[in-house]
Design an enzyme around this catalytic site. Structure first.
Site, short mmCIF file in Angstrom:
data_model
loop_
_atom_site.label_atom_id
_atom_site.label_comp_id
_atom_site.label_asym_id
_atom_site.label_seq_id
_atom_site.Cartn_x
_atom_site.Cartn_y
_atom_site.Cartn_z
CE LYS A 45 119.26 -138.37 19.02
NZ LYS A 45 118.91 -139.60 19.75
CG ASP B 24 115.68 -137.94 20.33
OD1 ASP B 24 116.13 -138.97 20.86
OD2 ASP B 24 115.70 -136.84 20.91
P1 NDP Z 1 108.65 -137.14 22.80
O1 NDP Z 1 108.77 -135.92 21.97
O2 NDP Z 1 107.71 -138.22 22.39
O3 NDP Z 1 108.31 -136.75 24.31
C1 NDP Z 1 109.14 -135.90 25.02
C2 NDP Z 1 108.52 -135.65 26.38
O4 NDP Z 1 109.46 -134.96 27.21
C3 NDP Z 1 107.29 -134.77 26.33
O5 NDP Z 1 106.44 -135.11 27.40
C4 NDP Z 1 107.88 -133.38 26.49
O6 NDP Z 1 106.97 -132.42 27.00
C5 NDP Z 1 108.96 -133.64 27.51
N1 NDP Z 1 110.05 -132.67 27.31
C6 NDP Z 1 110.79 -132.49 26.20
N2 NDP Z 1 111.68 -131.51 26.35
C7 NDP Z 1 111.48 -131.07 27.60
C8 NDP Z 1 112.09 -130.06 28.36
N3 NDP Z 1 113.08 -129.30 27.85
N4 NDP Z 1 111.65 -129.89 29.64
C9 NDP Z 1 110.65 -130.65 30.14
N5 NDP Z 1 110.03 -131.62 29.46
C10 NDP Z 1 110.44 -131.82 28.21
O7 NDP Z 1 110.15 -137.72 22.90
P2 NDP Z 1 110.62 -139.19 23.31
O8 NDP Z 1 109.71 -139.78 24.32
O9 NDP Z 1 110.92 -139.92 22.07
O10 NDP Z 1 112.04 -138.86 23.99
C11 NDP Z 1 112.19 -138.62 25.38
C12 NDP Z 1 113.64 -138.85 25.78
O11 NDP Z 1 114.01 -140.20 25.48
C13 NDP Z 1 114.67 -137.98 25.08
O12 NDP Z 1 115.75 -137.73 25.94
C14 NDP Z 1 115.16 -138.90 23.94
O13 NDP Z 1 116.44 -138.53 23.49
C15 NDP Z 1 115.16 -140.23 24.66
N6 NDP Z 1 115.12 -141.41 23.81
C16 NDP Z 1 114.16 -141.59 22.86
C17 NDP Z 1 114.14 -142.74 22.11
C18 NDP Z 1 113.07 -143.01 21.12
O14 NDP Z 1 113.09 -144.10 20.52
N7 NDP Z 1 112.12 -142.12 20.89
C19 NDP Z 1 115.18 -143.77 22.24
C20 NDP Z 1 116.12 -143.52 23.34
C21 NDP Z 1 116.07 -142.38 24.06
P3 NDP Z 1 106.29 -131.37 25.98
O15 NDP Z 1 105.27 -132.16 25.25
O16 NDP Z 1 105.74 -130.30 26.84
O17 NDP Z 1 107.40 -130.87 25.10
O1 2IT Z 2 118.30 -141.91 21.43
C1 2IT Z 2 117.98 -142.90 20.73
O2 2IT Z 2 118.52 -144.00 20.87
C2 2IT Z 2 116.92 -142.71 19.74
N1 2IT Z 2 116.36 -141.63 19.65
C3 2IT Z 2 116.55 -143.83 18.81
C4 2IT Z 2 117.46 -143.86 17.62
C5 2IT Z 2 117.09 -144.85 16.54
O3 2IT Z 2 117.81 -144.83 15.53
O4 2IT Z 2 116.14 -145.61 16.68
#
Ligand code: NDP
Ligand code: 2IT
Length: 451
Positions: free
Chosen positions: A124, A164
């Site tokens: 990461k 992420d």
């Molecule tokens: P994005 O940046 O697309 O979206 C994040 C969302 O969460 C936004 O709505 C953001 O609001 C909100 N957010 C972020 N930080 C905070 C905080 N500290 N407090 C409140 N709201 C918050 O990220 P993703 O959708 O990609 O990721 C979301 C979660 O999923 C994370 O935990 C990530 O690690 C996990 N994840 C992502 C994967 C992926 O493929 N993208 C895979 C597996 C897990 P705002 O816009 O106001 O910041």
């Molecule tokens: O938390 C996760 O699994 C991710 N942000 C996706 C990682 C990836 O390599 O697609």
């Protein structure tokens, strides 16, 4: 060694890293029966070795803002474990990023990737850079500067980052462009690339879709389904958007979405049309979730008070809950509210969104609970499929990738349940996922010797 001894070992070396310690604590609690059964794993000190990154890179990122001021950020890549494949895991750009946050994410990624069945190690990275409020040019300059250093540490056979929080298709494009320029080669060194330049169909949707496929497997295992179920979803980014989309496809009703300022409650349900508005708001206009409630009468907006002891989003009446924003966003009080309101299932889209006390409340009250390392693994699994397509030099259709994603989520569901049963905790997805992931990595490390 007891659980206490293992934790003392890790705590003494990482005293100021609370998120990392939280993630390690959960895994050691689950896998101690495995260590009890396998003296050789203890002798080889496999757990201790898994808690130490193989390599941790920290670097300076200088870039110039639109006012001509020099900005200084910190970048990282945690190369946690390569026993079963090249390091693989996302990059997070958010002001809350620290070494502790990235180590917890990298640690969880190792077991998550093992569960997918695709050969990927865990890593990461990211930066404390805040993309919010930055111009398009500033984001581009930052990404180019960040890759200026990261490029020397990664390669498509060594370490393959992806997105992420704060890193989506736009950022992956700029990062990829910089890597290609520096190395003068076009390889699948990043996943989440655009369709037409090495990206895979369904990768954008995969985490949210996979989460809901996993939840549907859980519901079916319990003799039910998501059809007609009221669902609470937090976040409004990549994972949330496609979780909501798949809930709609399966006949469920998603009634909430949030960002770091507040949340919307749409009692009549977020429809496909409303979701398109939300996607445009967040992905193109980069606005705040409040605009949803301004646009759609009948929905309400509420600010989130960071100082409150609970989040009112989790106190709404529902059947299922899908936290998809960030770590520790669902605490003990929130879980008590979920139980009180009859929630039957919580599956994590985010990484470690539920606090340990909260998880205990859910499990003690018979709520079906899926840990992120199982239920959100569809994203990285599809990244693995993107890597395979890049190595082969061809592209699978949307239907082919979706079918593989379906199969992978089903398999993670089955192996988690099987491991939980084998170790005397039937139905406990947390214990099952931790054990199944751990055993796979442990066997590979054992085979490769003390290295
Ligand atoms: P994005 O940046 O697309 O979206 C994040 C969302 O969460 C936004 O709505 C953001 O609001 C909100 N957010 C972020 N930080 C905070 C905080 N500290 N407090 C409140 N709201 C918050 O990220 P993703 O959708 O990609 O990721 C979301 C979660 O999923 C994370 O935990 C990530 O690690 C996990 N994840 C992502 C994967 C992926 O493929 N993208 C895979 C597996 C897990 P705002 O816009 O106001 O910041
Ligand atoms: O938390 C996760 O699994 C991710 N942000 C996706 C990682 C990836 O390599 O697609």
């Amino acid at each position: 060694m007891t659980i206490h001894d293992y934790l003392a070992f890790v705590k003494q070396r990482n005293a100021h890293e609370p998120e990392f310690l939280q993630a390690v604590d959960e895994v050691i609690q689950s896998v101690i029966p495995v260590l009890d059964r396998h003296a050789e794993y203890r002798k080889l000190r496999l757990f201790e070795r898994m808690t130490e990154p193989e390599r941790l890179i920290s670097f300076r990122v200088n870039w110039m803002d639109d006012q001509g001021q020099v900005q200084v950020n910190r970048g990282y890549r945690v190369q946690m474990n390569s026993a079963i494949g090249p390091y693989k895991g996302g990059l997070r750009f958010h002001p809350s990023v620290t070494q502790s946050v990235l180590k917890f994410l990298a640690f969880e990624q190792v077991f998550k990737n093992a569960l997918t069945g695709v050969p990927m190690g865990g890593g990461k990275g990211g930066s404390d850079f805040d993309p919010k409020g930055k111009s398009e040019n500033e984001v581009m300059r930052f990404c180019h500067a960040f890759m200026g250093e990261l490029a020397r540490h990664i390669d498509h056979r060594t370490d393959v980052p992806a997105g992420d929080i704060g890193v989506g298709g736009r950022e992956i494009g700029y990062l990829f462009g910089a890597y290609k320029k520096i190395k003068n080669e076009f390889t699948g060194v990043l996943t989440g690339k655009g369709i037409g330049w090495g990206g895979s169909l369904i990768r954008t949707e995969a985490t949210g879709y996979g989460l809901i496929y996993f939840a549907e497997n859980m519901m079916q295992h319990a003799g039910s389904s998501l059809k007609g179920k009221v669902c609470l979803v937090s976040g409004s980014g990549n994972v949330s958007q496609y979780a909501i989309e798949k809930i709609i496809h399966l006949g469920g009703k998603a009634v909430t979405a949030s960002d770091s300022n507040g949340f919307i409650y749409d009692e009549s349900g977020i429809t496909a049309e409303k979701l398109e508005f939300l996607k445009d708001l967040k992905n193109n206009r980069r606005g705040r979730i409040k605009e949803y409630a301004d646009k759609f009468k009948g929905s309400v907006y509420k600010d989130i008070d960071a100082k409150s002891d609970h989040n009112p989003l989790w106190a709404l009446k529902a059947d299922c809950a899908f936290p998809c924003a960030t770590q520790n966003e669902v605490n003990e009080k929130d879980c008590k509210n979920l139980v009180k309101n009859g929630v039957k299932l919580l599956a994590e889209g985010a990484n470690m969104p539920t606090t340990p006390e909260g998880i205990n409340v859910l499990i003690d009250n018979g709520v079906m609970y899926a840990p992120g390392k199982a239920s959100n693994a569809g994203g990285v699994a599809t990244s693995g499929l993107e890597m395979t397509q890049n190595y082969m030099g061809n592209n699978w259709t949307r239907e082919q990738v979706d079918e593989k994603l379906h199969g992978i989520m089903k398999s993670i569901h089955e192996i988690s349940l099987a491991a939980a049963k084998e170790y005397g905790k039937p139905g406990n997805y947390m214990v099952g996922a931790n054990i199944a992931g751990f055993v796979k990595v442990a066997k590979a490390m054992q085979a490769q010797g003390v290295i």
